[in-house]
Write an enzyme that holds these catalytic residues in place. Structure first.
Site, mmCIF file in Angstrom:
data_model
loop_
_atom_site.group_PDB
_atom_site.id
_atom_site.type_symbol
_atom_site.label_atom_id
_atom_site.label_comp_id
_atom_site.label_asym_id
_atom_site.label_seq_id
_atom_site.Cartn_x
_atom_site.Cartn_y
_atom_site.Cartn_z
ATOM 1 N N GLU A 396 31.603 44.839 39.673
ATOM 2 C CA GLU A 396 31.733 45.400 41.046
ATOM 3 C C GLU A 396 32.175 44.305 42.028
ATOM 4 O O GLU A 396 31.651 44.195 43.138
ATOM 5 C CB GLU A 396 30.433 46.086 41.472
ATOM 6 C CG GLU A 396 30.155 47.290 40.603
ATOM 7 C CD GLU A 396 29.296 48.349 41.255
ATOM 8 O OE1 GLU A 396 29.198 48.399 42.492
ATOM 9 O OE2 GLU A 396 28.744 49.162 40.495
HETATM 10 C C1 LIG Z 1 29.346 45.225 31.279
HETATM 11 C C2 LIG Z 1 30.529 45.458 32.171
HETATM 12 C C3 LIG Z 1 30.672 46.681 32.804
HETATM 13 C C4 LIG Z 1 31.795 46.913 33.613
HETATM 14 N N1 LIG Z 1 31.980 48.165 34.174
HETATM 15 C C5 LIG Z 1 33.163 48.445 34.787
HETATM 16 C C6 LIG Z 1 33.463 49.784 35.215
HETATM 17 O O1 LIG Z 1 32.650 50.701 35.086
HETATM 18 N N2 LIG Z 1 34.686 50.029 35.746
HETATM 19 C C7 LIG Z 1 35.614 49.035 35.912
HETATM 20 O O2 LIG Z 1 36.709 49.326 36.402
HETATM 21 N N3 LIG Z 1 35.348 47.758 35.535
HETATM 22 C C8 LIG Z 1 34.158 47.442 34.972
HETATM 23 N N4 LIG Z 1 33.884 46.168 34.568
HETATM 24 C C9 LIG Z 1 34.892 45.130 34.776
HETATM 25 C C10 LIG Z 1 34.478 44.114 35.815
HETATM 26 O O3 LIG Z 1 34.557 44.693 37.082
HETATM 27 C C11 LIG Z 1 35.382 42.884 35.632
HETATM 28 O O4 LIG Z 1 34.925 42.235 34.455
HETATM 29 C C12 LIG Z 1 35.345 41.966 36.811
HETATM 30 O O5 LIG Z 1 36.025 42.554 37.897
HETATM 31 C C13 LIG Z 1 36.001 40.608 36.516
HETATM 32 O O6 LIG Z 1 37.248 40.757 35.936
HETATM 33 P P1 LIG Z 1 37.589 39.961 34.599
HETATM 34 O O7 LIG Z 1 36.524 40.226 33.614
HETATM 35 O O8 LIG Z 1 38.968 40.269 34.216
HETATM 36 O O9 LIG Z 1 37.475 38.434 35.001
HETATM 37 P P2 LIG Z 1 38.603 37.570 35.710
HETATM 38 O O10 LIG Z 1 39.189 38.295 36.847
HETATM 39 O O11 LIG Z 1 39.509 37.014 34.680
HETATM 40 O O12 LIG Z 1 37.702 36.377 36.305
HETATM 41 C C14 LIG Z 1 37.152 35.335 35.489
HETATM 42 C C15 LIG Z 1 36.491 34.310 36.426
HETATM 43 O O13 LIG Z 1 37.469 33.791 37.327
HETATM 44 C C16 LIG Z 1 37.053 34.002 38.666
HETATM 45 N N5 LIG Z 1 38.222 34.310 39.487
HETATM 46 C C17 LIG Z 1 39.181 35.251 39.292
HETATM 47 N N6 LIG Z 1 40.061 35.254 40.285
HETATM 48 C C18 LIG Z 1 39.660 34.302 41.147
HETATM 49 C C19 LIG Z 1 40.148 33.820 42.395
HETATM 50 N N7 LIG Z 1 41.203 34.349 42.996
HETATM 51 N N8 LIG Z 1 39.465 32.835 43.000
HETATM 52 C C20 LIG Z 1 38.372 32.279 42.456
HETATM 53 N N9 LIG Z 1 37.861 32.690 41.277
HETATM 54 C C21 LIG Z 1 38.488 33.688 40.646
HETATM 55 C C22 LIG Z 1 36.089 35.171 38.613
HETATM 56 O O14 LIG Z 1 35.204 35.148 39.714
HETATM 57 C C23 LIG Z 1 35.397 34.916 37.293
HETATM 58 O O15 LIG Z 1 34.360 33.991 37.471
HETATM 59 C C24 LIG Z 1 32.749 45.897 33.801
HETATM 60 C C25 LIG Z 1 32.567 44.646 33.187
HETATM 61 C C26 LIG Z 1 31.479 44.423 32.379
HETATM 62 C C27 LIG Z 1 31.348 43.089 31.699
#
Ligand SMILES: Cc1cc2nc3c(=O)[nH]c(=O)nc-3n(C[C@H](O)[C@H](O)[C@H](O)COP(=O)(O)OP(=O)(O)OC[C@H]3O[C@@H](n4cnc5c(N)ncnc54)[C@H](O)[C@@H]3O)c2cc1C
Length: 575
Positions: A396
């Site tokens: 979220e």
């Molecule tokens: C158990 C679980 C349930 C979930 N449920 C849902 C759901 O119901 N619906 C849905 O749509 N999604 C869902 N998600 C997805 C979740 O919202 C994403 O995992 C989250 O938004 C982060 O995206 P990512 O995993 O691609 O990480 P990334 O975006 O690759 O980020 C990896 C790291 O880099 C950091 N980062 C990324 N961009 C930047 C920036 N510009 N500046 C500084 N730091 C940055 C992040 O903070 C993080 O620490 C779920 C995820 C999990 C693990």
């Protein structure tokens, strides 16, 4: 209602040097009838949870039993936020978040099942759906006949949600969109029947140009949606998390939610209003972890004394108690802002999510530490608390992204104003008017809006600290905007400091308001503990704020970034 940007915002105003104290005083109180209704719901929930929710077993079996899901459906817990006319309870955001807090005390996965369904899964329909769409789907969502899921994240689009690739192509003859693509990490993905899906489509604009825009769709399982296998996760293991696939799915035109091409806004508004539910669930989980470890430290003896008699243990308990009271104060101040429908709560809900999830993870960690060796054993569930809490700063909106959001959205209004100042300085003769305007505006704000209303004398120091550091945040924001201009967008360490200062300020005002209101209602004698909690937090908070603000000018950021650069490039740590 969505967190419209044209409504007054406490936090955005603070960044501009204006304290809108009427938004946060007095501390909100639920109406008697609403409170009685909530108490009945909570009683029913507690009874059901005690008899049916075995968190440890669900964690081991990685499943929420049908009996639990069906029991919650029968009791109406899938329709809490759905208006009565569509078969739900239509409770307020405050009541809903209190219910999630209560469920969070029993199990994180069950809180997520209901939270993903109501806070985000069906929220777009609730906020932006037409009457017809609501009539068609909400009654089935209210009974749980349809379980909802929110589908935004894709393999290549996580934090950068605007980069989604799922594609919707219009077939004018059939009156349907053909949907292709995949989503990942979808909560309730394996059990949901109703998916709010964000996808790209080509839209002809008014000037004839074709643009690739995001649109929100309601998609149901029977249209041909398939799910991947359940993810093997660190925590919240009983919660269903899967990829979701759309392979030439036909979605009727009438299943578009809101306006075509405005889907990104819909996606963000849903998260804005949903985040506070997650904060509530985290509050509940932290309360359970503390309650559990209390039993342990009151019984376990080392060096001939109970653990609870050692100062380092007491300090941990005190820190948790302070932050718990503050988290609760800010969460329910924010839900009241949402319920009023009169304010922009986007920053406040992000702050509540960041504060409550960091707090809850820290609490799980410290409770495990206080439990010692048994904390590390699966038998005692401290480790489950810890594993379950770990997800919350990730989804979220990660807490990094939300900190950037808090700082940039907060500064936006001031930036707009200063942009004019920037231009004005280049052309001093022409711009005298503006500079005068600015100075008057600035002075007026400083003279009239940098104080909050009088509070009880026992809170005077906290009030003075709040006012002082609110003013400093404003001055720092001005300086930063003038110094960096539009390049502030890349200055993330500064953004992080500003956001942390803002988080502490909102926390301070929430707790000052709550305790002041408590004293007015019950008298000072009956609020002694609350006064201690408030003043202890404000004392800690202003020192953090001072550090963050001082470090905006005097810092080691270049060295930090250098070290990061050579560590990333040379992997020097391997030597
Ligand atoms: C158990 C679980 C349930 C979930 N449920 C849902 C759901 O119901 N619906 C849905 O749509 N999604 C869902 N998600 C997805 C979740 O919202 C994403 O995992 C989250 O938004 C982060 O995206 P990512 O995993 O691609 O990480 P990334 O975006 O690759 O980020 C990896 C790291 O880099 C950091 N980062 C990324 N961009 C930047 C920036 N510009 N500046 C500084 N730091 C940055 C992040 O903070 C993080 O620490 C779920 C995820 C999990 C693990």
């Amino acid at each position: 209602m969505p967190a419209s940007q044209s409504l007054p915002s406490f936090s955005k105003s603070l960044f501009s040097g204006v304290i809108l104290d009427e938004l946060v005083f007095p501390y909100p109180k639920q109406e008697k009838e609403e409170k009685e209704n909530l108490d009945m719901i909570l009683d029913t929930l507690r009874k059901f949870a005690r008899d049916n929710i075995d968190s440890g077993k669900m964690d081991k079996e990685k499943d929420i039993p049908e009996s639990v899901i069906n029991g919650l459906k029968e009791l109406g817990f899938f329709g809490l936020v759905i208006p009565e006319e569509y078969g739900g309870f239509g409770i307020s955001t405050t009541s809903y978040v209190k219910v999630l807090e209560e469920i969070g005390k029993y199990d994180g996965s069950v809180a997520l099942l209901l939270g993903a369904h109501q806070s985000i899964g069906l929220k777009a329909l609730l906020l932006y759906g037409s009457d017809e769409q609501k009539k068609k789907y909400l009654p089935k969502l209210a009974t749980g006949e349809l379980i909802g899921a929110y589908c935004l994240t894709e393999p290549e689009a996580g934090s950068d949600a605007g980069g989604i690739k799922t594609r919707a192509v219009r077939d004018e003859q059939k009156g349907v969109y053909i949907l292709n693509g995949s989503k990942m990490w979808i909560t309730n993905g394996g059990i949901a029947d109703f998916f709010t899906v964000f996808a790209r489509e080509q839209i002809k604009m008014q000037d004839g140009e074709i643009k690739d825009k995001i649109t929100a769709f309601m998609v149901t399982r029977d249209m041909g949606v398939t799910s991947g296998k359940e993810e093997e996760k660190l925590g919240i293991r009983a919660s269903s998390t899967t990829a979701v696939f759309f392979d030439n799915i036909e979605v009727p035109f009438e299943n578009v939610i809101g306006e075509r091409g405005k889907g990104f806004k819909v996606a963000m508004e849903v998260l804005n209003s949903g985040r506070v539910g997650l904060a509530g669930g985290n509050l509940g989980a932290a309360k359970t972890a503390l309650q559990k470890v209390m039993l342990h430290v009151k019984e376990r003896k080392q060096f001939g004394r109970l653990l609870v008699d050692f100062e380092m243990i007491k300090e941990k308990i005190s820190d948790i108690a302070i932050d718990m009271y503050v988290a609760e104060s800010m969460v329910y101040l924010t839900t009241a802002l949402i319920d009023s429908g009169k304010f922009d709560y986007s920053i406040e809900s992000a702050i509540s999510k960041v504060f409550a999830t960091d707090f809850s993870l820290n609490t799980a960690n410290e409770c495990l530490q206080m439990a010692g060796g048994i904390g590390y054993s699966q038998e005692y569930h401290y480790e489950q608390h810890y594993r379950d809490a770990r997800i919350n700063p990730i989804f979220e909106g990660t807490n990094e992204i939300l900190r950037a959001f808090i700082a940039l959205a907060g500064m936006q209004e001031r930036g707009e104003y200063l942009k004019k100042i920037g231009k004005a300085l280049k052309d001093p003769v022409k711009s005298f008017g503006l500079i005068t305007d600015y100075a008057v505006h600035y002075m007026k704000e400083r003279l009239t809006k940098e104080k909050i209303r009088d509070v009880h004398p026992s809170l005077m120091h906290s009030k003075a600290d709040f006012e002082n550091w609110a003013k400093n945040l404003f001055i720092a924001t001005e300086r930063i905007l003038i110094k960096y201009g539009k390049h502030i967008v890349k200055k993330q360490i500064i953004q992080r400091r500003l956001a942390d200062a803002m988080i502490d300020l909102y926390a301070m005002i929430a707790v000052i308001s709550r305790v002041d209101t408590c004293i007015k209602e019950k008298g000072e004698e009956n609020c002694k503990k609350e006064i201690e909690l408030c003043n202890a937090f404000c004392e800690k908070a202003w020192r953090r704020i001072r550090r963050n603000i001082l470090m905006i000018d005097k810092n080691d950021d270049n060295r930090i970034l250098d070290i990061a650069a050579f560590t990333i490039e040379d992997e020097a740590f391997l030597i």
